[in-house]
Each structure stands twice: as structure tokens, then as C-alpha cells.
Design an enzyme around this catalytic site. Structure first.
Site, PDB file in Angstrom:
ATOM      1  N   LYS A  81       3.969   1.471  -4.595  1.00  0.00           N
ATOM      2  CA  LYS A  81       4.921   0.905  -5.569  1.00  0.00           C
ATOM      3  C   LYS A  81       4.263   0.709  -6.945  1.00  0.00           C
ATOM      4  O   LYS A  81       4.776   1.184  -7.956  1.00  0.00           O
ATOM      5  CB  LYS A  81       5.452  -0.473  -5.094  1.00  0.00           C
ATOM      6  CG  LYS A  81       6.139  -0.449  -3.747  1.00  0.00           C
ATOM      7  CD  LYS A  81       6.641  -1.824  -3.337  1.00  0.00           C
ATOM      8  CE  LYS A  81       5.573  -2.876  -3.131  1.00  0.00           C
ATOM      9  NZ  LYS A  81       4.632  -2.610  -2.015  1.00  0.00           N
TER      10      LYS A  81
ATOM     11  N   GLY B   1       0.796  -1.226   0.000  1.00  0.00           N
ATOM     12  CA  GLY B   1       0.000   0.000   0.000  1.00  0.00           C
ATOM     13  C   GLY B   1       0.826   1.271   0.000  1.00  0.00           C
ATOM     14  O   GLY B   1       0.282   2.374   0.036  1.00  0.00           O
TER      15      GLY B   1
ATOM     16  N   SER C 246       9.820  -6.715  -0.878  1.00  0.00           N
ATOM     17  CA  SER C 246      11.260  -6.997  -0.690  1.00  0.00           C
ATOM     18  C   SER C 246      11.786  -6.394   0.611  1.00  0.00           C
ATOM     19  O   SER C 246      12.597  -5.470   0.584  1.00  0.00           O
ATOM     20  CB  SER C 246      12.070  -6.525  -1.899  1.00  0.00           C
ATOM     21  OG  SER C 246      11.665  -5.276  -2.395  1.00  0.00           O
TER      22      SER C 246
HETATM   23  N1  LIG Z   1       1.941 -11.228   5.025  1.00  0.00           N
HETATM   24  C1  LIG Z   1       2.027 -10.357   4.014  1.00  0.00           C
HETATM   25  N2  LIG Z   1       2.950  -9.376   4.034  1.00  0.00           N
HETATM   26  C2  LIG Z   1       3.031  -8.516   2.985  1.00  0.00           C
HETATM   27  N3  LIG Z   1       2.240  -8.573   1.881  1.00  0.00           N
HETATM   28  C3  LIG Z   1       1.304  -9.547   1.806  1.00  0.00           C
HETATM   29  C4  LIG Z   1       1.160 -10.470   2.870  1.00  0.00           C
HETATM   30  N4  LIG Z   1       0.161 -11.338   2.535  1.00  0.00           N
HETATM   31  C5  LIG Z   1      -0.299 -10.973   1.334  1.00  0.00           C
HETATM   32  N5  LIG Z   1       0.386  -9.896   0.886  1.00  0.00           N
HETATM   33  C6  LIG Z   1       0.165  -9.309  -0.447  1.00  0.00           C
HETATM   34  O1  LIG Z   1       1.238  -9.774  -1.238  1.00  0.00           O
HETATM   35  C7  LIG Z   1       1.970  -8.701  -1.792  1.00  0.00           C
HETATM   36  C8  LIG Z   1       3.448  -8.765  -1.409  1.00  0.00           C
HETATM   37  O2  LIG Z   1       4.088  -9.744  -2.171  1.00  0.00           O
HETATM   38  P1  LIG Z   1       5.623  -9.597  -2.492  1.00  0.00           P
HETATM   39  O3  LIG Z   1       5.968 -10.722  -3.394  1.00  0.00           O
HETATM   40  O4  LIG Z   1       5.884  -8.211  -2.970  1.00  0.00           O
HETATM   41  O5  LIG Z   1       6.262  -9.787  -1.036  1.00  0.00           O
HETATM   42  S1  LIG Z   1       7.781 -10.070  -0.645  1.00  0.00           S
HETATM   43  O6  LIG Z   1       8.622  -9.188  -1.472  1.00  0.00           O
HETATM   44  O7  LIG Z   1       8.068 -11.476  -0.916  1.00  0.00           O
HETATM   45  O8  LIG Z   1       7.889  -9.756   0.787  1.00  0.00           O
HETATM   46  C9  LIG Z   1       1.402  -7.425  -1.253  1.00  0.00           C
HETATM   47  O9  LIG Z   1       1.166  -6.663  -2.411  1.00  0.00           O
HETATM   48  P2  LIG Z   1       1.399  -5.094  -2.479  1.00  0.00           P
HETATM   49  O10 LIG Z   1       0.258  -4.557  -1.692  1.00  0.00           O
HETATM   50  O11 LIG Z   1       1.314  -4.780  -3.927  1.00  0.00           O
HETATM   51  O12 LIG Z   1       2.742  -4.752  -1.895  1.00  0.00           O
HETATM   52  C10 LIG Z   1       0.132  -7.823  -0.526  1.00  0.00           C
HETATM   53  O13 LIG Z   1      -0.983  -7.477  -1.295  1.00  0.00           O
HETATM   54  N1  LIG Z   2       1.668  10.100  -3.698  1.00  0.00           N
HETATM   55  C1  LIG Z   2       1.227   8.865  -3.883  1.00  0.00           C
HETATM   56  N2  LIG Z   2       1.994   7.947  -4.502  1.00  0.00           N
HETATM   57  C2  LIG Z   2       1.543   6.677  -4.683  1.00  0.00           C
HETATM   58  N3  LIG Z   2       0.332   6.225  -4.278  1.00  0.00           N
HETATM   59  C3  LIG Z   2      -0.472   7.104  -3.647  1.00  0.00           C
HETATM   60  C4  LIG Z   2      -0.068   8.458  -3.405  1.00  0.00           C
HETATM   61  N4  LIG Z   2      -1.052   9.091  -2.754  1.00  0.00           N
HETATM   62  C5  LIG Z   2      -2.048   8.197  -2.593  1.00  0.00           C
HETATM   63  N5  LIG Z   2      -1.725   6.999  -3.139  1.00  0.00           N
HETATM   64  C6  LIG Z   2      -2.599   5.812  -3.160  1.00  0.00           C
HETATM   65  O1  LIG Z   2      -2.004   4.787  -2.375  1.00  0.00           O
HETATM   66  C7  LIG Z   2      -2.361   3.511  -2.898  1.00  0.00           C
HETATM   67  C8  LIG Z   2      -1.101   2.724  -3.156  1.00  0.00           C
HETATM   68  O2  LIG Z   2      -1.450   1.432  -3.561  1.00  0.00           O
HETATM   69  P1  LIG Z   2      -0.504   0.517  -4.435  1.00  0.00           P
HETATM   70  O3  LIG Z   2       0.123   1.297  -5.536  1.00  0.00           O
HETATM   71  O4  LIG Z   2      -1.282  -0.706  -4.791  1.00  0.00           O
HETATM   72  O5  LIG Z   2       0.647   0.155  -3.366  1.00  0.00           O
HETATM   73  P2  LIG Z   2       1.665  -1.051  -3.385  1.00  0.00           P
HETATM   74  O6  LIG Z   2       1.877  -1.464  -4.807  1.00  0.00           O
HETATM   75  O7  LIG Z   2       2.920  -0.503  -2.753  1.00  0.00           O
HETATM   76  O8  LIG Z   2       1.033  -2.116  -2.549  1.00  0.00           O
HETATM   77  C9  LIG Z   2      -3.165   3.754  -4.165  1.00  0.00           C
HETATM   78  O9  LIG Z   2      -4.537   3.669  -3.861  1.00  0.00           O
HETATM   79  C10 LIG Z   2      -2.781   5.192  -4.532  1.00  0.00           C
HETATM   80  O10 LIG Z   2      -3.780   5.858  -5.255  1.00  0.00           O
END
Ligand SMILES: Nc1ncnc2c1ncn2[C@@H]1O[C@H](COP(=O)(O)OS(=O)(=O)O)[C@@H](OP(=O)(O)O)[C@H]1O
Ligand SMILES: Nc1ncnc2c1ncn2[C@@H]1O[C@H](COP(=O)(O)OP(=O)(O)O)[C@@H](O)[C@H]1O
Length: 198
Positions: free
Chosen positions: A38, A35, A106
Site C-alpha cells: 500500500k 506488507g 482497513s
Molecule cells: N495486529 C496488527 N495487525 C495489522 N497491522 C499491525 C498490527 N500491529 C501492528 N501493525 C502495524 O500497524 C499498521 C496497520 O495499521 P492500520 O491503522 O492501517 O490498521 S487498521 O486499518 O486499523 O486495521 C501496519 O502497517 P502496514 O504494514 O503499513 O500496513 C503494521 O505495521
Molecule cells: N509489485 C509490488 N508492489 C508493491 N510493493 C512491492 C512489489 N513488489 C515488491 N514489493 C515490496 O513489498 C513491500 C511492501 O511494503 P509496504 O509498501 O510497506 O506495504 P504496506 O504499506 O501495505 O504495509 C516493499 O518492501 C516493496 O518494495
């Protein structure tokens, strides 16, 4: 047996592909909490590069954790293996001549250092999407923080599993003070001169 694997040398090299594409290849690695932003920022960066005529591809959770790495969990060992496989895959993509974007939590420093050693140092750009866990939890894009607080998800990064922040990233974005567009522009401005073949 590894000793029986003999390298075959192909005539068409990365140099040839760079000439054909008219740009260098790189790995743009986005690290940060779930969140943090990225995928959002990587998506805008890729669109901007595409508009500049750059050949790109993005690796993220959807095409990796549901495919090649669907056997892996979120245990520390599996996260390490997740990142190692992605780094090997990204290395092939960089060798294919693509500007490769990778958006993964990561969380471990040693795993990110390992990427740098798999993909040559000069081709690796570490981008730290620095968003506080409080803000990520407030956004809770996927409802995972709520589940983690309720004990339904174990090993949630930032809540019940560690995130080791980069100390010296190539680019650091603070999404609480910088807009999506501003962050993407800053990354493209950083990479553009490096893409030039001269
Ligand atoms: N326990 C836990 N911790 C963190 N994230 C979790 C977990 N379980 C599920 N998810 C979801 O999986 C996404 C992270 O996967 P990654 O492959 O980026 O993780 S890692 O680099 O191996 O730590 C991550 O996606 P992003 O939100 O896009 O970062 C989460 O949606
Ligand atoms: N300045 C910003 N840069 C990136 N995302 C932002 C920003 N402000 C608000 N957001 C919101 O934060 C959320 C980030 O989600 P996401 O890109 O899926 O994160 P991640 O891939 O790290 O899990 C989105 O809903 C996006 O619209």
C-alpha cells in the site's frame, strides 16, 4: 450538545478551491494486508501526481497511529474507530481540494463502506492491493509476521485477525504479477481523466 451546534456558511466553497487548483479532489483509499504494498505504491502515485501539478497529501500509519489515533489498539472496535476518524479527516482534506491518499489495512468491509458514506461516493476510489498472506509473510518488511507466529503480536491481520477482501474495488492490484511502476501508472491513468474540471 449537538443541537446547539449551528453550521456557519463560508463564502469560499470547494468549487472555488477546485477552480483555483484547476483540478477536482478525491480520496484514493489503499486497502490490503500489512506488507502488501500500500505505502510503496501510494508513494509512487503521489510523486506522479505531484509531477502533474496536482495538490496531494498522504495519510498513513506514521502520521495517524502515532498522532491523532495514538489512543487506539488493533482490537476490532478500535480499528473501526481508527478508520472512522481517518475518513472524517480525509473528508476535510478532500473538501480542502486535495487529492488525498490513504494507506490503511482497513480490514472490515463495513468500515470501508462507512468511508464511502462519509466522503461522497463520487470522490472515493477504493484500491485493493491484493497480495497473498504467504507473500506478505515472505516479505515481512517489519518483522511483524514473525512476531505474530511467535505469539508476540495478537490480532495480526491475516494470521490471527480477519481481512475481508473488497468484492468490487475500483482498482485491484496484484503485486505478485504487477510491478510497482506498472501499478502506480494504472492508478494515475484511472484518476487523471476524473481530475479534469470539464
Ligand atoms: N495486529 C496488527 N495487525 C495489522 N497491522 C499491525 C498490527 N500491529 C501492528 N501493525 C502495524 O500497524 C499498521 C496497520 O495499521 P492500520 O491503522 O492501517 O490498521 S487498521 O486499518 O486499523 O486495521 C501496519 O502497517 P502496514 O504494514 O503499513 O500496513 C503494521 O505495521
Ligand atoms: N509489485 C509490488 N508492489 C508493491 N510493493 C512491492 C512489489 N513488489 C515488491 N514489493 C515490496 O513489498 C513491500 C511492501 O511494503 P509496504 O509498501 O510497506 O506495504 P504496506 O504499506 O501495505 O504495509 C516493499 O518492501 C516493496 O518494495
Amino acid at each position: 450538545m449537538k443541537e446547539n451546534i449551528i453550521t456557519h456558511h463560508y463564502q469560499i466553497t470547494l468549487e472555488d478551491r477546485i477552480k483555483l487548483n484547476n483540478h477536482n479532489s478525491f480520496l484514493l483509499w489503499f486497502t490490503g494486508l500489512s506488507g502488501s504494498g500500500k505505502s510503496t505504491i501510494a508513494n509512487v502515485v503521489e510523486q506522479k501526481l505531484y509531477q502533474l501539478g496536482i495538490k496531494t497529501y498522504t495519510l498513513d500509519g506514521d502520521n495517524i497511529r502515532k498522532g491523532i489515533n495514538k489512543d487506539l489498539t488493533f482490537s476490532p472496535e478500535d480499528r473501526t474507530e481508527n478508520i472512522r476518524r481517518i475518513a472524517e479527516l480525509a473528508n476535510l482534506m478532500v473538501d480542502a481540494g486535495l487529492v488525498t491518499l490513504a494507506a490503511f489495512v482497513s480490514p472490515y468491509k463495513k468500515d470501508r463502506e462507512n468511508i464511502r458514506s462519509i466522503v461522497k461516493d463520487v470522490n472515493f476510489v477504493e484500491i485493493y492491493i491484493n497480495t497473498s498472506v504467504e507473500e506478505c509473510e515472505r516479505r515481512d518488511v517489519k518483522g511483524l509476521y514473525k512476531k505474530a507466529r511467535a505469539g508476540e503480536i495478537k490480532n495480526m491481520t491475516g494470521i490471527s485477525a480477519p481481512y475481508e477482501a473488497p468484492e468490487n474495488p475500483d482498482i485491484e492490484i496484484n503485486t505478485e504479477t504487477e510491478s510497482i511502476e506498472g501499478a502506480a501508472k494504472r492508478i494515475v491513468d484511472y484518476i487523471t481523466p476524473k481530475l479534469s474540471r470539464q
